[in-house]
Design a protein around this motif. Structure first.
Motif, mmCIF file in Angstrom:
data_model
loop_
_atom_site.group_PDB
_atom_site.id
_atom_site.type_symbol
_atom_site.label_atom_id
_atom_site.label_comp_id
_atom_site.label_asym_id
_atom_site.label_seq_id
_atom_site.Cartn_x
_atom_site.Cartn_y
_atom_site.Cartn_z
ATOM 1 N N ALA A 257 0.829 -1.210 0.000
ATOM 2 C CA ALA A 257 0.000 0.000 0.000
ATOM 3 C C ALA A 257 0.860 1.256 0.000
ATOM 4 O O ALA A 257 0.579 2.216 -0.736
ATOM 5 C CB ALA A 257 -0.939 -0.012 1.208
ATOM 6 N N SER A 258 1.928 1.257 0.805
ATOM 7 C CA SER A 258 2.782 2.444 0.854
ATOM 8 C C SER A 258 3.550 2.616 -0.448
ATOM 9 O O SER A 258 3.798 3.746 -0.884
ATOM 10 C CB SER A 258 3.749 2.357 2.043
ATOM 11 O OG SER A 258 4.676 1.302 1.869
ATOM 12 N N TYR A 259 3.907 1.524 -1.114
ATOM 13 C CA TYR A 259 4.610 1.613 -2.394
ATOM 14 C C TYR A 259 3.682 2.135 -3.483
ATOM 15 O O TYR A 259 4.103 2.917 -4.348
ATOM 16 C CB TYR A 259 5.168 0.248 -2.791
ATOM 17 C CG TYR A 259 6.342 -0.213 -1.954
ATOM 18 C CD1 TYR A 259 7.035 0.660 -1.126
ATOM 19 C CD2 TYR A 259 6.767 -1.545 -2.003
ATOM 20 C CE1 TYR A 259 8.102 0.229 -0.372
ATOM 21 C CE2 TYR A 259 7.842 -1.975 -1.240
ATOM 22 C CZ TYR A 259 8.512 -1.086 -0.421
ATOM 23 O OH TYR A 259 9.577 -1.511 0.326
ATOM 24 N N ARG A 260 2.441 1.722 -3.449
ATOM 25 C CA ARG A 260 1.478 2.245 -4.422
ATOM 26 C C ARG A 260 1.291 3.755 -4.225
ATOM 27 O O ARG A 260 1.241 4.520 -5.189
ATOM 28 C CB ARG A 260 0.131 1.528 -4.282
ATOM 29 C CG ARG A 260 0.132 0.103 -4.829
ATOM 30 C CD ARG A 260 -1.248 -0.523 -4.739
ATOM 31 N NE ARG A 260 -1.287 -1.881 -5.249
ATOM 32 C CZ ARG A 260 -1.470 -2.208 -6.522
ATOM 33 N NH1 ARG A 260 -1.647 -1.249 -7.433
ATOM 34 N NH2 ARG A 260 -1.500 -3.474 -6.908
ATOM 35 N N ALA A 261 1.216 4.161 -2.952
ATOM 36 C CA ALA A 261 1.045 5.582 -2.653
ATOM 37 C C ALA A 261 2.274 6.378 -3.087
ATOM 38 O O ALA A 261 2.161 7.490 -3.619
ATOM 39 C CB ALA A 261 0.783 5.769 -1.159
ATOM 40 N N LEU A 262 3.456 5.809 -2.883
ATOM 41 C CA LEU A 262 4.694 6.480 -3.296
ATOM 42 C C LEU A 262 4.733 6.655 -4.806
ATOM 43 O O LEU A 262 5.077 7.744 -5.310
ATOM 44 C CB LEU A 262 5.904 5.661 -2.826
ATOM 45 C CG LEU A 262 7.283 6.152 -3.297
ATOM 46 C CD1 LEU A 262 7.584 7.543 -2.750
ATOM 47 C CD2 LEU A 262 8.382 5.153 -2.878
ATOM 48 N N MET A 264 2.262 6.833 -6.848
ATOM 49 C CA MET A 264 1.260 7.835 -7.209
ATOM 50 C C MET A 264 1.779 9.232 -6.915
ATOM 51 O O MET A 264 1.655 10.155 -7.733
ATOM 52 C CB MET A 264 -0.044 7.573 -6.439
ATOM 53 C CG MET A 264 -1.197 8.478 -6.823
ATOM 54 S SD MET A 264 -1.845 8.115 -8.463
ATOM 55 C CE MET A 264 -2.590 6.504 -8.177
ATOM 56 N N ARG A 265 2.402 9.395 -5.752
ATOM 57 C CA ARG A 265 2.896 10.708 -5.342
ATOM 58 C C ARG A 265 4.008 11.206 -6.265
ATOM 59 O O ARG A 265 4.108 12.411 -6.550
ATOM 60 C CB ARG A 265 3.397 10.626 -3.901
ATOM 61 C CG ARG A 265 3.768 11.963 -3.283
ATOM 62 C CD ARG A 265 3.914 11.874 -1.783
ATOM 63 N NE ARG A 265 5.033 11.050 -1.366
ATOM 64 C CZ ARG A 265 4.936 9.862 -0.798
ATOM 65 N NH1 ARG A 265 3.726 9.342 -0.589
ATOM 66 N NH2 ARG A 265 6.010 9.179 -0.433
ATOM 67 N N LEU A 266 4.839 10.283 -6.772
ATOM 68 C CA LEU A 266 5.953 10.656 -7.644
ATOM 69 C C LEU A 266 5.537 10.761 -9.113
ATOM 70 O O LEU A 266 6.354 11.121 -9.958
ATOM 71 C CB LEU A 266 7.084 9.642 -7.507
ATOM 72 C CG LEU A 266 7.768 9.560 -6.130
ATOM 73 C CD1 LEU A 266 8.815 8.457 -6.125
ATOM 74 C CD2 LEU A 266 8.410 10.891 -5.762
ATOM 75 N N GLY A 267 4.295 10.396 -9.393
ATOM 76 C CA GLY A 267 3.811 10.482 -10.768
ATOM 77 C C GLY A 267 4.345 9.382 -11.671
ATOM 78 O O GLY A 267 4.424 9.557 -12.895
ATOM 79 N N VAL A 268 4.704 8.226 -11.098
ATOM 80 C CA VAL A 268 5.251 7.125 -11.913
ATOM 81 C C VAL A 268 4.382 5.870 -11.817
ATOM 82 O O VAL A 268 4.810 4.784 -12.210
ATOM 83 C CB VAL A 268 6.701 6.793 -11.489
ATOM 84 C CG1 VAL A 268 7.621 7.975 -11.728
ATOM 85 C CG2 VAL A 268 6.766 6.337 -10.023
#
Length: 387
Positions: A257-262, A264-268
């Motif tokens: 979940a945290s990797y998916r959020a990361l 998304m946050r980085l736009g990749v």
């Protein structure tokens, strides 16, 4: 030679990839003339109502005794309270397993106990071995020593189990050095490299899979559980420096979940594919399709994923963990990178610039096979038994 293999790290129908390298090693040993192996793979079960969690409900459905891929496997349950009481695990495990071991030992005596993970298997094997008057061996694989050998509530048990063992195994020379630093006797530790199915893990054409995934540029793959120790977050951050690269994360775990959020946050996020925990036999086509396998783990012994990737002809970019230097001996095999996105990106680019021949990459791990692994394990047990 009748070996009792004690392995909390062992596959089952609920987790078919969990410790599959222990299964392959054990199967190769059991195939030797004059060797019989009985596997006991204890399963943790918390008290009610935690036992109703879906993770533990699947354990409840596992047969307590079955033939698993030709191996005789028992799966007794033992009590565990998640998050606390880790230092009780060896005693609880031994208490739950001892009645079964005593019965089996009466029916067909064991010659030696083989603990396949240092904690809780090692201290539990020490208790069981002393109760039955048997010799025992413990194998160190990486995090089992790096973490539990340092944690204040478990360090003493790890060290005591290692000092009292009749023989110890380490998956790399680097891990052996770490064990010696903990206070374990160097002359009792044998380096025992992992094996690899060289027929299954071999270069193949990945064009169809890349097309299926919609990847036209560089394909990076990371094989490993999605947990903080594997540091897949660094690879996701690296994508910002490698604009034509797509990352496949082959694994599952608490950090997803945290990797998916990361991402998304980085736009990749459109360049990160969460493939889940892939069947082990399906890994070769994924590894072969990739340009580089990246795994910047905080700690390792000598990761099977490194060897399997190289056997598929795919170079690796890894951190300086465990036996990394023992594996990456020529440039075409890959690079060791510092644990930051720029260093990882530079290492990936350096590997890509070489355009390594898959067969040359594969040649780096030709010696990693299960026959050699089983022969060495057999000799290790023979030394302990004096035969």
């Amino acid at each position: 030679m009748h070996i009792l293999t004690l392995a909390t790290l062992f596959p089952n129908s609920a987790r078919p990839n969990f410790g599959i390298f222990v299964e392959r090693q054990t199967a190769a040993l059991a195939a030797r003339d004059g060797v019989e192996v009985t596997v006991i793979s204890p399963q943790t079960v918390p008290p009610w109502p935690l036992s109703r969690h879906h993770r533990y409900r699947t354990i409840a459905t596992l047969p307590e005794h079955q033939s698993w891929h030709g191996l005789d496997v028992y799966r007794p349950r033992f009590l565990h309270i998640p998050g606390i009481g880790v230092h009780w695990q060896p005693r609880l495990l031994a208490r739950a397993v001892l009645p079964l071991v005593r019965r089996l030992h009466r029916e067909r005596p064991f010659d030696l106990i083989d603990a396949e993970f240092f904690y809780p298997d090692g201290p539990a094997a020490r208790i069981i071995a002393h109760a039955l008057g048997l010799p025992y061996s413990v194998k160190a694989r990486g995090a089992d020593v790096h973490h539990w050998g340092q944690a204040p509530h478990t360090r003493e048990m790890v060290v005591q189990a290692g000092r009292d063992a009749n023989g110890l195994l380490a998956v790399s020379s680097a891990l052996k050095a770490h064990m010696v630093a903990l206070g374990l006797p160097a002359d009792n530790i044998t380096v025992h490299y992992t094996g690899c199915d060289q027929q299954r893990f071999a270069p193949q054409d990945g064009t169809a899979l890349r097309a299926e995934l919609g990847i036209t540029g560089t394909m990076l793959i990371c094989v490993g559980a999605l947990i903080a120790r594997k540091r897949q977050n660094l690879i996701i951050e690296t994508l910002a420096i490698l604009p034509d690269a797509t990352l496949v994360l082959a694994g599952a775990g608490d950090a997803e979940a945290s990797y998916r959020a990361l991402a998304m946050r980085l736009g990749v996020s459109d360049r990160v594919i969460f493939a889940g925990s892939l069947p082990h036999d399906d890994l070769p086509r994924w590894l072969s399709a990739a340009d580089v396998m990246v795994l910047p783990s905080q700690s390792e012994g000598l990761a099977n994923a490194w060897v399997e990737s190289l056997a598929c002809g795919t170079p690796i970019v890894i951190s300086d963990a465990g036996g990394a230097l023992e594996l990456l001996t020529i440039p075409v095999a890959g690079r060791i990178a510092d644990a930051n996105p720029q260093a990882i990106a530079d290492a990936v680019n350096a590997v890509l610039a070489l355009q390594p021949d898959p067969l040359a990459v594969r040649a780096c791990v030709a010696q990693f096979n299960w026959d050699r692994n089983a022969d060495e394990l057999h000799r290790h047990f023979q030394r302990i038994l004096g035969c």
